[in-house]
Design an enzyme around this catalytic site. Structure first.
Site, mmCIF file in Angstrom:
data_model
loop_
_atom_site.group_PDB
_atom_site.id
_atom_site.type_symbol
_atom_site.label_atom_id
_atom_site.label_comp_id
_atom_site.label_asym_id
_atom_site.label_seq_id
_atom_site.Cartn_x
_atom_site.Cartn_y
_atom_site.Cartn_z
ATOM 1 N N SER A 252 11.426 69.872 -19.532
ATOM 2 C CA SER A 252 10.317 70.723 -19.956
ATOM 3 C C SER A 252 10.871 71.708 -20.975
ATOM 4 O O SER A 252 12.090 71.929 -21.047
ATOM 5 C CB SER A 252 9.762 71.493 -18.750
ATOM 6 O OG SER A 252 8.956 72.587 -19.148
ATOM 7 N N TYR B 197 10.639 77.082 -11.290
ATOM 8 C CA TYR B 197 10.375 75.846 -12.034
ATOM 9 C C TYR B 197 11.340 75.708 -13.202
ATOM 10 O O TYR B 197 11.947 74.645 -13.404
ATOM 11 C CB TYR B 197 8.931 75.843 -12.538
ATOM 12 C CG TYR B 197 8.598 74.654 -13.409
ATOM 13 C CD1 TYR B 197 8.413 73.395 -12.859
ATOM 14 C CD2 TYR B 197 8.477 74.794 -14.794
ATOM 15 C CE1 TYR B 197 8.118 72.297 -13.654
ATOM 16 C CE2 TYR B 197 8.185 73.696 -15.600
ATOM 17 C CZ TYR B 197 8.010 72.457 -15.022
ATOM 18 O OH TYR B 197 7.731 71.372 -15.814
#
Length: 244
Positions: A141, A154
């Site tokens: 990501s 995250y």
């Protein structure tokens, strides 16, 4: 011109980037082995791929279970006789501020996003070494490069995927290729797992400009299509209109 046909296993293939990647790689002529927990979706995807002239099979997969991942890789190898590419795509994103103390969600992210990738490496690396080569595509990501509020854990998991990918690349001695693909905001079901109300609301604005999952699938297809002597190490894909 069609790519060299490869055997590709994809985790988290029942939706989002995993599903789009399966469709794209099948269209490119590769033979697929699909894994996820929702086997009804995998079966529907397999039928669509086969009806379009592609080749695909599936098996239920929980990436948090190392034995399950070993069985998944073994089944792909048994079916096709080799495993050329493993796309470590499965991931979760239940965002929340740290002071919400959602320890269970933190653990879940670590289990899926970090241990899941490690389980894939542990299962597939011996197979690839034995056959003389292979390719890991690890989906991270933009959170592997920056941290934002509510996304600390995250992002930590995605930083970990980035570190593991680079370590694996350095240790591969040229026999195994490693690609890290880091999407910016992309259409997927990830945001549906956000239980914190403030983080869920903030995500709506963040996702106002989003890439289709097919854009990430195209990046993965590009890396997979390169000749053996070319290792595409990192690809970051963001919406043109997004600063993040």
């Amino acid at each position: 011109m069609r790519n060299e046909t490869k055997v590709v296993a994809i985790t988290g293939a029942s939706s989002g980037i995993g599903e789009a990647t399966a469709r794209r790689l099948a269209a490119d002529g590769h033979r697929l082995f699909l894994g996820a927990r929702r086997t009804d979706r995998l079966d529907a995807l397999r039928r669509e791929i086969e009806e379009a002239g592609g080749t695909a099979a599936f098996q239920r997969l929980d990436v948090t279970d190392a034995a399950d991942v070993r069985a998944f890789v073994a089944a792909a190898h048994d079916l096709y006789g080799r495993l050329d590419v493993l796309v470590n795509n499965a991931g979760v994103m239940p965002l929340s501020p740290l002071d919400a103390l959602k320890v269970g969600e933190w653990d879940r992210m670590i289990d899926v996003n970090v241990r899941g990738v490690l389980h894939g490496i542990a299962a597939a690396l011996p197979v690839m070494r034995a056959q003389g080569g292979g390719h890991f595509v690890n989906v991270a990501s933009v959170g592997a490069y920056e941290v934002s509020p509510t996304a600390a854990v995250y992002c930590a998991t995605k930083y970990a995927v980035r570190a593991m990918s680079e370590g694996l690349r350095q240790e591969s001695d040229g026999s195994v290729r490693v690609t890290l693909v880091s999407p910016g905001v992309t259409e997927s079901e990830l945001a549906e797992g956000i239980s914190d109300p403030a983080a869920r609301e903030a995500m709506k604005a963040y996702r106002a400009v989003a890439l289709p999952a097919s854009a990430i699938a195209a990046a993965i297809a590009y890396a997979v299509a390169q000749p053996a002597e070319v290792d595409v190490n990192e690809i970051v894909v963001r919406p043109t209109a997004s600063a993040q």
